[in-house]
Design an enzyme around this catalytic site. Structure first.
Site, PDB file in Angstrom:
ATOM      1  CE1 TYR A   1      -3.418   2.520   0.159  1.00  0.00           C
ATOM      2  CE2 TYR A   1      -2.467   3.923   1.772  1.00  0.00           C
ATOM      3  CZ  TYR A   1      -3.235   3.444   0.792  1.00  0.00           C
ATOM      4  OH  TYR A   1      -4.212   5.042   0.341  1.00  0.00           O
TER       5      TYR A   1
ATOM      6  CB  SER B   1      -4.652  11.654   4.323  1.00  0.00           C
ATOM      7  OG  SER B   1      -5.604  11.371   3.596  1.00  0.00           O
TER       8      SER B   1
ATOM      9  CD  GLN C   1      -5.732  14.930   0.831  1.00  0.00           C
ATOM     10  OE1 GLN C   1      -5.557  13.957   1.996  1.00  0.00           O
ATOM     11  NE2 GLN C   1      -5.988  14.567   0.290  1.00  0.00           N
TER      12      GLN C   1
ATOM     13  CE1 TYR D   1      -7.158  11.597  -2.303  1.00  0.00           C
ATOM     14  CE2 TYR D   1      -6.792  11.346   0.143  1.00  0.00           C
ATOM     15  CZ  TYR D   1      -6.389  10.943  -0.956  1.00  0.00           C
ATOM     16  OH  TYR D   1      -5.457  10.434  -1.661  1.00  0.00           O
TER      17      TYR D   1
ATOM     18  NE  ARG E   1      -2.207   3.102  -6.513  1.00  0.00           N
ATOM     19  CZ  ARG E   1      -2.146   4.475  -5.647  1.00  0.00           C
ATOM     20  NH1 ARG E   1      -2.021   3.862  -4.396  1.00  0.00           N
ATOM     21  NH2 ARG E   1      -2.626   5.424  -5.752  1.00  0.00           N
TER      22      ARG E   1
ATOM     23  CE  LYS F   1       0.212  16.010  -1.981  1.00  0.00           C
ATOM     24  NZ  LYS F   1      -0.427  14.002  -2.815  1.00  0.00           N
TER      25      LYS F   1
ATOM     26  CG  HIS G   1      -0.902  10.879  -4.996  1.00  0.00           C
ATOM     27  ND1 HIS G   1      -2.073  11.442  -5.027  1.00  0.00           N
ATOM     28  CD2 HIS G   1      -1.207   9.939  -4.323  1.00  0.00           C
ATOM     29  CE1 HIS G   1      -2.654  11.022  -3.472  1.00  0.00           C
ATOM     30  NE2 HIS G   1      -1.986   9.816  -3.745  1.00  0.00           N
TER      31      HIS G   1
ATOM     32  CG  ASP H   1       4.243  15.286  -2.544  1.00  0.00           C
ATOM     33  OD1 ASP H   1       4.529  13.675  -3.512  1.00  0.00           O
ATOM     34  OD2 ASP H   1       4.235  14.789  -1.848  1.00  0.00           O
TER      35      ASP H   1
ATOM     36  N   GLY I   1       6.710  11.948   2.604  1.00  0.00           N
ATOM     37  CA  GLY I   1       6.087  10.972   2.934  1.00  0.00           C
ATOM     38  C   GLY I   1       7.248   9.376   2.954  1.00  0.00           C
TER      39      GLY I   1
END
Length: 439
Positions: A56, A138, A182, A184, A219, A298, A322, A353, A376
């Protein structure tokens, strides 16, 4: 290294952490329990986590070419050392959204931290408070907004007797250390408003909207494991922020009981993209709630989008792909940073980032025009080893690395000396892998 009679500057002497490690080894026989060399750190992390937790954090989109492009972009820039420069006192401090922080490094927003340590986001939030560096929470967190805020403050207050964390929090803040939220954004505006109001009341004074992840990228390593913790029993990990929200629970609590994916599927990675047309409304709402505090987007990877963000009223952007987890075969973040800086660098704050691993990486991103950087994966790898102690060790090591780089390269001040003149572009060469001394 002589630790005596060192003049006090705007930043701590982070480089002394190297001496501390050497002294503990020589006088007490204590050695670090794991390597902070990034290549070795990611490998040892595999041994500490389950496959699902490891992948992950480390899965990339497609073939992983964007992740590789991030690292290769750093290899393409070389630092030009300068000699006989007085670097006895370094100034790593920068101003960011009204806060004076001792180093230009933020803790990036990473979700579901309980995959890496039982205390989850409380670990990096505490360490960020200790260090006086901004912590970004997050929306996909596995801890509540309020608990993270309290722990961030406790980290800052825990070192007050030792001289503090060198951070000057903006006037009027009710937080002891800078923290940003942050977002979403789902498609239920009532839930969005509730999240922002909770964040503001808990001292998160910058809203950072992620726009590159309406759904997770493809992924393959996660596909191989069907790696989506929200659907697995007991169905609570990763839902903590939603389950602690009164508006979400009033409207969707019964559905969450029957479907553990309700929070993540409707309010986080819902797969239904917003557009630029929605942004003025969201910015207006955040300004109303926060009394005019900054709004940041972002996920910017082009000068055109950076200009759009400025034109609609953003005070900052995060230049990121990301970490290579969304679009395979995309540009490396550092590749596009210079053109974005040329477009808006004098108009808004630019946070870089994606791909930061070392102090030299931080230096290069700043030299190319970023005002600060986010890290991160590094702190996740640290907390996967030893929880709080591991996270602290990795972040203090990164700060020491940056401080020492500035010392030996001859650049005493981040804001005064670190610019494009400090770098030379190298068009040839292949980013080396595994070519370093190992125990």
């Amino acid at each position: 290294m002589d630790p005596t009679n060192k003049a006090k500057g705007p930043s701590p002497h982070y480089s002394l952490y190297q001496r501390e490690i050497f002294r503990q080894g020589g006088t007490e026989g204590k050695l670090p329990h794991f390597s902070v060399h990034p290549d070795e750190l990611v490998e040892s992390t595999k041994k500490k986590l389950s496959d699902r937790a490891y992948f992950y954090a480390n899965s990339n989109a497609g073939l992983g070419w964007t992740d590789r492009a991030n690292r290769e972009a750093f290899y393409s820039w070389r630092i030009i050392p300068r000699m006989l420069v007085d670097t006895n006192v370094r100034d790593l401090s920068v101003e960011l959204f009204g806060h004076r922080i001792p180093a230009p490094i933020l803790f990036a927003p990473i979700g579901i931290n309980k995959l890496y340590s039982p205390e989850g986001e409380l670990i990096p939030a505490k360490i960020a408070g200790e260090l006086g560096l901004p912590y970004c929470l997050s929306t996909a967190a596995s801890s509540s907004i309020e608990d993270v805020a309290a722990t961030n403050d406790s980290g800052a207050s825990s070192i007050a007797s030792d001289g503090g964390n060198y951070c000057q929090v903006r006037a009027g803040s009710n937080a002891q250390s800078p923290r940003f939220f942050q977002l979403y954004m789902g498609h239920d505006d009532d839930v969005t408003m509730s999240l922002l109001e909770r964040a503001w009341k808990s001292g998160f004074d910058v809203c950072m909207l992620t726009v590159d992840t309406w759904q997770l990228g493809w992924r393959p390593t996660d596909i191989n494991l069907a790696n989506y913790v929200f659907y697995y029993p007991p169905g609570t990990t990763g839902n903590e922020l939603g389950a602690s929200d009164p508006v979400f629970m009033r409207k969707y609590g019964d559905e969450l009981k029957n479907d553990s994916g309700k929070w993540i599927d409707s309010s986080v990675w819902h797969g239904k993209a917003h557009t630029w047309e929605k942004m003025p409304w969201l910015i207006k709402q955040w300004k109303r709630i926060s009394g005019g505090r900054p709004f940041v987007i972002k996920g910017i990877q082009s000068a055109e989008d950076a200009l759009k963000a400025y034109e609609i009223g953003c005070e900052g952007i995060v230049v990121t792909n990301h970490a290579g987890r969304q679009v395979d075969g995309a540009v490396g973040s550092l590749e596009v940073l210079p053109e974005i800086v040329d477009a808006v660098g004098d108009k808004m704050k630019i946070i870089f980032d994606s791909g930061i691993r070392t102090g030299s990486d931080v230096f290069k991103a700043l030299a190319l025009g970023a005002h600060a950087v986010q890290v991160g994966r590094l702190y996740v790898w640290g907390m996967a080893h030893e929880g709080e102690a591991g996270c602290r060790h990795v972040m203090k090591s990164l700060l020491a690395d940056l401080d020492i780089t500035m010392t030996v390269a001859g650049y005493p001040s981040i804001t005064r000396d670190v610019n494009r003149k400090a770098l030379r572009r190298n068009e040839s060469g292949v980013y080396p892998r595994g070519e370093h001394a190992k125990l």
